[in-house]
Design a protein around this motif. Structure first.
Motif, mmCIF file in Angstrom:
data_model
loop_
_atom_site.group_PDB
_atom_site.id
_atom_site.type_symbol
_atom_site.label_atom_id
_atom_site.label_comp_id
_atom_site.label_asym_id
_atom_site.label_seq_id
_atom_site.Cartn_x
_atom_site.Cartn_y
_atom_site.Cartn_z
ATOM 1 N N ASN A 5 52.287 74.049 -24.032
ATOM 2 C CA ASN A 5 52.961 75.269 -23.603
ATOM 3 C C ASN A 5 53.981 75.702 -24.665
ATOM 4 O O ASN A 5 54.053 76.878 -25.021
ATOM 5 C CB ASN A 5 53.641 75.048 -22.252
ATOM 6 C CG ASN A 5 54.337 76.283 -21.731
ATOM 7 O OD1 ASN A 5 53.794 77.374 -21.713
ATOM 8 N ND2 ASN A 5 55.580 76.104 -21.291
ATOM 9 N N LEU A 9 53.923 79.249 -26.636
ATOM 10 C CA LEU A 9 55.053 80.180 -26.549
ATOM 11 C C LEU A 9 55.706 80.418 -27.901
ATOM 12 O O LEU A 9 56.132 81.524 -28.209
ATOM 13 C CB LEU A 9 56.098 79.658 -25.554
ATOM 14 C CG LEU A 9 55.640 79.505 -24.108
ATOM 15 C CD1 LEU A 9 56.785 78.961 -23.266
ATOM 16 C CD2 LEU A 9 55.100 80.795 -23.538
ATOM 17 N N ALA A 55 50.672 79.909 -20.070
ATOM 18 C CA ALA A 55 52.059 80.052 -20.493
ATOM 19 C C ALA A 55 52.962 79.845 -19.283
ATOM 20 O O ALA A 55 52.667 80.329 -18.194
ATOM 21 C CB ALA A 55 52.287 81.438 -21.086
ATOM 22 N N SER A 57 57.231 79.306 -17.879
ATOM 23 C CA SER A 57 58.680 79.288 -18.083
ATOM 24 C C SER A 57 59.233 77.946 -17.630
ATOM 25 O O SER A 57 58.514 77.109 -17.081
ATOM 26 C CB SER A 57 59.325 80.414 -17.272
ATOM 27 O OG SER A 57 59.211 80.127 -15.889
ATOM 28 N N ASN A 87 62.477 79.495 -20.814
ATOM 29 C CA ASN A 87 62.583 80.785 -20.125
ATOM 30 C C ASN A 87 62.535 81.941 -21.122
ATOM 31 O O ASN A 87 61.728 82.863 -20.973
ATOM 32 C CB ASN A 87 63.861 80.837 -19.291
ATOM 33 C CG ASN A 87 63.812 79.864 -18.132
ATOM 34 O OD1 ASN A 87 62.748 79.577 -17.591
ATOM 35 N ND2 ASN A 87 64.955 79.333 -17.762
ATOM 36 N N TYR A 90 59.117 82.125 -22.876
ATOM 37 C CA TYR A 90 58.068 82.681 -22.016
ATOM 38 C C TYR A 90 58.094 84.217 -22.044
ATOM 39 O O TYR A 90 57.068 84.861 -22.274
ATOM 40 C CB TYR A 90 58.257 82.172 -20.582
ATOM 41 C CG TYR A 90 57.336 82.821 -19.576
ATOM 42 C CD1 TYR A 90 55.998 82.441 -19.509
ATOM 43 C CD2 TYR A 90 57.796 83.796 -18.699
ATOM 44 C CE1 TYR A 90 55.141 83.031 -18.579
ATOM 45 C CE2 TYR A 90 56.945 84.381 -17.770
ATOM 46 C CZ TYR A 90 55.622 84.002 -17.722
ATOM 47 O OH TYR A 90 54.776 84.587 -16.806
#
Length: 165
Positions: A5, A9, A55, A57, A87, A90
């Motif tokens: 992830n 990102l 993806a 957060s 956060n 994302y």
């Protein structure tokens, strides 16, 4: 989940991330690692393995795991020195690829939230993501667009991160 992830990102080069996973994990076999990393985690196959990018957060990571327990960052904050970097990363990812995912029905809800976001908040998130990735002492490195997927990628070596063996 978390390292893939982050790589997605941050816009890290998929080939470099694939190589990193193959180097770091002694039990990694390319026939397993490549589709999982390239296709699922990085969405670098253009959506063959998954219809939307995986993806997430900090809020999602917190809900789905115990990784946030004891973390120095506050998963409830999106910007600021104590905010969870996932956060801002994302929302920055969504903003960078808004046009690319505009016609993907599975991306409709997060993109709608992004579009309704106050422009100042949106810019603050983008600034926080950039500051986290390059650090205060580094200038932003050049990025490129992966021709096969349309995703923006950066050379992982340009970032001051431990995403190297």
């Amino acid at each position: 989940m978390v390292t893939g992830n982050f790589a997605l990102l941050a816009g890290l080069d998929p080939a470099q991330v694939n190589e990193w996973y193959m180097t770091v994990y002694a039990d990694a076999y390319e026939w397993v690692e490549l589709p999982n990393t390239h296709g699922m985690a990085l969405h670098a196959d253009g959506g063959v393995m998954g219809s939307k990018p995986y993806a997430a957060s900090g809020a999602y990571i917190n809900r789905m795991s115990d990784y946030c327990r004891g973390c120095a960052y506050d998963v409830r904050q999106a910007t600021g020195p104590e905010a969870c970097p996932f956060n801002a990363l994302y929302w920055d990812f969504l903003a960078r690829h808004e046009r690319r995912f505009a016609n993907n029905p599975r991306m409709a809800m997060p993109l709608q939230t992004l579009r309704k976001m106050d422009p100042a908040k949106r810019q603050a998130l983008r600034d926080s993501a950039a500051a986290f990735l390059v650090g205060p002492e580094m200038a932003p490195g050049p990025s490129a667009q992966d021709e096969s997927t349309g995703l923006q990628v950066v050379d992982a070596g340009q970032l001051d991160l431990a995403l190297r063996p």
